[in-house]
Design an enzyme around this catalytic site. Sequence first.
Site, PDB file in Angstrom:
ATOM      1  N   GLU A  35      36.278  20.459 -14.705  1.00  0.00           N
ATOM      2  CA  GLU A  35      36.429  21.129 -13.411  1.00  0.00           C
ATOM      3  C   GLU A  35      35.081  21.024 -12.724  1.00  0.00           C
ATOM      4  O   GLU A  35      34.087  21.559 -13.193  1.00  0.00           O
ATOM      5  CB  GLU A  35      36.842  22.587 -13.638  1.00  0.00           C
ATOM      6  N   CYS A  42      32.790  27.272  -7.090  1.00  0.00           N
ATOM      7  CA  CYS A  42      33.362  25.960  -6.790  1.00  0.00           C
ATOM      8  C   CYS A  42      34.456  26.072  -5.737  1.00  0.00           C
ATOM      9  O   CYS A  42      34.774  25.099  -5.057  1.00  0.00           O
ATOM     10  CB  CYS A  42      33.911  25.313  -8.066  1.00  0.00           C
TER      11      CYS A  42
END
Length: 505
Positions: free
Chosen positions: A257, A291
């Site tokens: 990720e 993020c």
Amino acid sequence: MSTTIFPISYKGDFINGRFVPVTKGDGEVKNLSPADLNDLIMTVPFKHDHMDEACVAAKKAYPKWATLSMDERRSYLLRLKEMFDTHAEQFAQIISRDTGKPAWEAMTEAKALGAKIDITLNQSTKLVADERIPNALPQVDGVIRHRSRGVMAVVGPFNFPAHLPNGHIIPALIVGNTVVFKPSEQTPAVGQFMAEMFEKAQFPPGVFNMVQGDGAGGGRLVANEHVDGVLFTGSYEVGLKIKQETLNHYWKILALEMGGKNATVVWEDADMDKAVYESLVGAYMTAGQRCSCTSRIIVHPKIADEFTERFYQAAKKLSIGHWTENTFMGPLITSASVEKYIRFQEIANRENCESLMRGKSLDLKNKGYYVTPSIHLVKKFDPNSVYQKSEIFGPNVAIYTTGDWNHAMEIVNSTGYGLVMALFSKNKELYEDALFKARVGLLNWNRTTNGASSRLPFGGMGKSGNDRASAHYAIQYCTVPVASLEDPTPFDPTKILPGMNLDMK
């Protein structure tokens, strides 16, 4: 939450069920709080050989752990949940000191740890339940089972130093894998405290291991021959290095990720109050170090002036300060992060973006890595602009204006990242069109880009990941699907294939 400081002392790496201090290491981390550089949390020496020792311990513990029943493993995880829940206040404080995030936000993270165990045990395990398929072939039943992979290396980030690795660790353990966890070198105290929780929950030796280290130590871990999978949350650049380190290790599954450059579209019929509030949360929570943070806002020209003015006025009033002060925003994580953030202010100006609100370093009573939020108005969309396509990982947002929906979608998809998009509009047709056109793994309607549910998958496209969605779906990459054909019928000599002459007696 109490501001009594819980004592923290260095205990060592957690290998094979016990803490092993490093006496003669390959280096050390002075763990200073980014919220107060006078707060030396602890000094953490690290030793690369410990990565190998932890992997051997995890490999040795694997067969016994994997052959326990799901219910037996569940009992260990429920005990861990009890440890997480009863130590939530202490956990939150360590998160605040390690990251600088405000106490209220750290407590939200601490409380998510036990909740993740609940959701995994009660919901996510259904994704890997055995399934029998009658007559998968004529008169032959099929069975789908999911078996564990082996040793999983979990490489954690600094921004959610407990919750994000926990999101890999819990699904990995419940299905029968063993784990070697490397915390971020920016947040070693959180990593150590997590290991203490496993020690208190009395997991069998070697099932969970925690080893501190730098980037080289992380490289040593992911390249270890005993590791069967690497579960990583962090930057695109580090994710790419992991991919390169394991290029010849074809047997290892990678769940990477790797960040985002997320866009929010605010259309002409948006609920203005909600769009402004949610976008502020999206852009500036955790000082922009998520993020899933909102990096770009694309506004319809009919409401652009009003939205921009209201967003700007509210951003100016956001409180910034030490984690004990109940502020909205804490510091950035390191001096290098501050330098990068300031540098991107100049890059934006150089690339013809107007600085509506300039980001700068803040000198507060607690000496830390504090900065002010910033806003840049993009005069012309440029997919090659360094500022417009780079993940800054700080409290900066770029505002675009367009009344052309297709152009808005072009901007959304222009950075190479593809994690989250948010749309503020009452028009469901636009939302459905975005579901088709936006190259993202998460698409929110009338809600900001950040803040995800563990009951849903979490993952992106392009530079945001490698198609291994985590959260609810994490349990899938922690297992291998095994297909079986089960034939209970006796041998039938009338069904021998042509050209076969068997001497049947």
